[in-house]
Scaffold this motif. Structure first.
Motif, short mmCIF file in Angstrom:
data_model
loop_
_atom_site.label_atom_id
_atom_site.label_comp_id
_atom_site.label_asym_id
_atom_site.label_seq_id
_atom_site.Cartn_x
_atom_site.Cartn_y
_atom_site.Cartn_z
N LEU A 39 0.81 -1.21 0.00
CA LEU A 39 0.00 0.00 0.00
C LEU A 39 0.85 1.26 0.00
CD1 LEU A 39 -2.83 -0.93 2.52
CD2 LEU A 39 -3.16 -0.26 0.14
N HIS A 40 1.96 1.24 0.70
CA HIS A 40 2.77 2.44 0.90
C HIS A 40 4.25 2.15 0.65
CE1 HIS A 40 -0.84 4.12 2.68
NE2 HIS A 40 -0.89 3.13 3.53
N PRO A 41 4.62 1.81 -0.58
CA PRO A 41 6.04 1.53 -0.85
C PRO A 41 6.87 2.80 -0.68
CG PRO A 41 4.80 1.67 -2.91
CD PRO A 41 3.79 1.72 -1.80
N PRO A 42 7.83 2.80 0.24
CA PRO A 42 8.63 4.02 0.41
C PRO A 42 9.28 4.46 -0.90
CG PRO A 42 9.00 2.53 2.24
CD PRO A 42 8.18 1.77 1.23
N TYR A 84 4.18 2.17 -6.62
CA TYR A 84 2.91 2.63 -6.04
C TYR A 84 1.74 2.28 -6.97
CZ TYR A 84 -0.64 5.85 -4.17
OH TYR A 84 -1.79 6.39 -3.67
N LEU A 85 1.91 2.52 -8.27
CA LEU A 85 0.84 2.21 -9.22
C LEU A 85 0.68 0.72 -9.42
CD1 LEU A 85 1.41 4.91 -12.01
CD2 LEU A 85 -0.33 4.92 -10.22
N SER A 86 1.78 0.01 -9.57
CA SER A 86 1.71 -1.42 -9.83
C SER A 86 1.04 -2.17 -8.68
CB SER A 86 3.11 -1.99 -10.07
OG SER A 86 3.73 -1.39 -11.19
N ALA A 87 1.30 -1.73 -7.46
CA ALA A 87 0.76 -2.42 -6.28
C ALA A 87 -0.68 -2.04 -5.99
CB ALA A 87 1.63 -2.12 -5.06
N ARG A 88 -1.21 -1.07 -6.72
CA ARG A 88 -2.61 -0.67 -6.54
C ARG A 88 -3.42 -0.83 -7.84
NH1 ARG A 88 -3.72 3.46 -2.24
NH2 ARG A 88 -2.00 3.36 -0.73
N ASP A 89 -2.88 -1.57 -8.77
CA ASP A 89 -3.53 -1.75 -10.06
C ASP A 89 -4.72 -2.69 -9.91
OD1 ASP A 89 -4.29 -2.32 -12.67
OD2 ASP A 89 -2.22 -2.39 -13.41
N LEU A 124 -4.62 -6.17 -11.32
CA LEU A 124 -3.68 -7.14 -10.77
C LEU A 124 -4.04 -7.58 -9.36
CD1 LEU A 124 -0.36 -5.38 -11.89
CD2 LEU A 124 -1.48 -7.32 -13.01
N TRP A 125 -4.79 -6.74 -8.61
CA TRP A 125 -5.05 -7.00 -7.20
C TRP A 125 -6.54 -6.87 -6.90
CZ3 TRP A 125 -0.58 -8.03 -4.36
CH2 TRP A 125 0.62 -7.64 -4.94
N ASP A 126 -7.06 -7.74 -6.06
CA ASP A 126 -8.43 -7.59 -5.57
C ASP A 126 -8.47 -6.51 -4.49
OD1 ASP A 126 -9.38 -9.64 -7.19
OD2 ASP A 126 -8.95 -11.18 -5.69
N ALA A 127 -9.47 -5.63 -4.58
CA ALA A 127 -9.64 -4.55 -3.59
C ALA A 127 -8.29 -3.91 -3.24
CB ALA A 127 -10.31 -5.09 -2.32
N PRO A 128 -7.60 -3.35 -4.23
CA PRO A 128 -6.22 -2.90 -4.01
C PRO A 128 -6.08 -1.79 -2.99
CG PRO A 128 -7.01 -2.13 -6.13
CD PRO A 128 -8.02 -3.09 -5.62
N GLU A 129 -7.13 -1.00 -2.73
CA GLU A 129 -7.03 0.10 -1.79
C GLU A 129 -7.21 -0.34 -0.34
OE1 GLU A 129 -6.24 3.14 -2.82
OE2 GLU A 129 -6.21 2.44 -4.90
N TYR A 146 4.85 -6.36 -7.34
CA TYR A 146 5.14 -5.97 -5.96
C TYR A 146 6.63 -5.68 -5.87
CZ TYR A 146 5.81 -6.54 -0.89
OH TYR A 146 6.16 -6.36 0.43
N LEU A 147 6.98 -4.40 -5.82
CA LEU A 147 8.38 -4.00 -5.97
C LEU A 147 8.81 -2.97 -4.92
CD1 LEU A 147 8.25 -3.54 -9.84
CD2 LEU A 147 9.30 -5.47 -8.64
N PRO A 148 8.52 -3.19 -3.63
CA PRO A 148 8.94 -2.19 -2.65
C PRO A 148 10.45 -2.08 -2.53
CG PRO A 148 8.20 -4.17 -1.54
CD PRO A 148 7.86 -4.34 -2.99
N PHE A 149 11.17 -3.14 -2.95
CA PHE A 149 12.63 -3.12 -2.90
C PHE A 149 13.23 -3.19 -4.30
CE2 PHE A 149 11.23 -5.06 1.13
CZ PHE A 149 11.81 -4.19 2.03
#
Length: 381
Positions: free
Chosen positions: A262-265, A295-300, A303-308, A324-327
């Motif tokens: 949700l909040h990738p630094p 941020y966009l990829s992890a909330r797409d 790609l994700w159910d109920a991403p928010e 999923y790329l926080p690192f």
């Protein structure tokens, strides 16, 4: 073949394109760009930032950008304009990057970090009895933890705080040169490194000091680690205070993964094209600023159910590949990934039950993505 002018883009402002929105409200800007790209059946949109610029958010774009190190070069990205990050392995490109990573990786591997664990756990500050701001507490806690991991707690605390504090400020503050401050930090690094070279040690500086350019790697990786770890920890505390059913060691791994989704630094990454690139029938010229957005990829929603929504249970299954790329990913996977995970999970394991009191967790993008704050919590018992 169409060029990047054929790509969808958010509305521009007269005279400055997207520069004003990029500076003041980049998240709504890129979210709008992604919506327009999806509606057009593509995974790429254009930004007018003064140089040819594109943002991609699909797994295919992420994989190509993070795997093709000859085409997508780091030295021309955003890190080059921030003195804190303008050096070391961060700006080392292929073919030298792999060799450099192999040289410094052992100090940041799980095996070596286990030798530091007792020291970092002992450095963890106490949790206040009354109400406290989880963001402010995380900032101080991570400063102590990194001091313990890198320097055995011996780095001058006031100097360390002064060095890292500008990274928390909005642009252009982190990009301003600070030659005198950097000279003081480098002198402290040399002092501590000399002691390790003559007397030994097992902290991260002891591993990096003998390596050519190792002190620069220590300074740059320390700067890269502080805010990213602070913001991830603050968000994790806030989530546990709001969703107490997840506050158990067996759940903390999923909590951290969902927090970082949700909040990738590292909300946005940048490269420069070293050669012309054909991407799905669109010609991107050499020199294009190529951006990828964890941020966009992890909330797409494709790609994700109920991403928010905060749903740690989603991690019972594997995430979509390259979404999923926080690192980061590939050969340039974040050097400090294992260190950050170890520190945060150890903090979560030591936390008493918490309850959220009040706060503003709206994401604020700077060099890293963090909560607007404050995030006021209190101990349940």
């Amino acid at each position: 073949m169409p060029d990047l002018s054929a790509l969808p883009q958010p509305p521009t402002r007269p005279g400055n394109g997207h520069l004003q929105d990029w500076a003041l409200s980049p998240l709504p800007l890129i979210e709008d760009g992604a919506r327009r790209a999806r509606a057009a059946g593509t995974d790429l949109f254009r930004l007018r930032l003064g140089i040819p610029s594109v943002v991609g958010f699909s797994p295919a774009w992420n994989k190509r950008l993070l795997s093709d190190l000859d085409t997508f070069r780091s030295a021309g990205g955003f890190s080059a304009v921030v003195p804190y990050l303008a050096g070391g392995v961060i700006l080392t490109d292929a073919p030298m990057h792999r060799r450099r990573r192999q040289t410094i990786n052992p100090g940041f591997g799980k095996k070596h970090l286990e030798t530091l664990r007792g020291r970092t756990q002992a450095a963890l500050p106490l949790i206040p009895d009354g109400e406290f701001d989880a963001l402010e507490w995380a900032d101080g806690a991570v400063l102590r933890l990194l001091n313990a991991a890198y320097f055995g707690g011996e780095f001058d605390t006031n100097l360390l705080h002064a060095f890292l504090a500008p990274l928390r400020r909005p642009f252009p503050v982190p990009a301003l040169p600070r030659p005198l401050l950097f000279l003081r930090v480098d002198a402290e690094l040399r002092r501590l490194a000399t002691h390790r070279l003559t007397s030994g040690g097992d902290d991260l500086l002891a591993v990096l000091a003998p390596i050519p350019g190792g002190l620069e790697e220590a300074r740059v990786s320390l700067a890269a680690a502080h805010d990213t770890t602070t913001h991830a920890l603050a968000y994790a505390l806030w989530h546990l205070a709001n969703y107490s059913q997840w506050h158990a060691p067996e759940h903390h791994g999923a909590v951290l993964k969902e927090t970082l989704r949700l909040h990738p630094p590292g909300w946005m990454g940048s490269r420069r094209l070293s050669r012309e690139l054909d991407w799905n029938g669109v010609k991107l010229p050499r020199g294009t600023l190529a951006l990828y957005a964890p941020y966009l990829s992890a909330r797409d929603p494709q790609l994700w159910d109920a991403p928010e929504q905060f749903r740690p249970e989603r991690w019972e299954a594997k995430p979509p590949a390259w979404a999923y790329l926080p690192f980061g990913g590939g050969e340039r996977l974040c050097l400090g990934m294992h260190l950050a995970q170890m520190l945060i999970l150890d903090v979560l394991a030591a936390l008493p039950p918490l309850r959220a009191v009040r706060g503003d967790d709206s994401p604020v993008p700077g060099i890293t993505l963090g909560p607007k704050g404050p995030l006021v919590v209190r101990r349940v018992s």
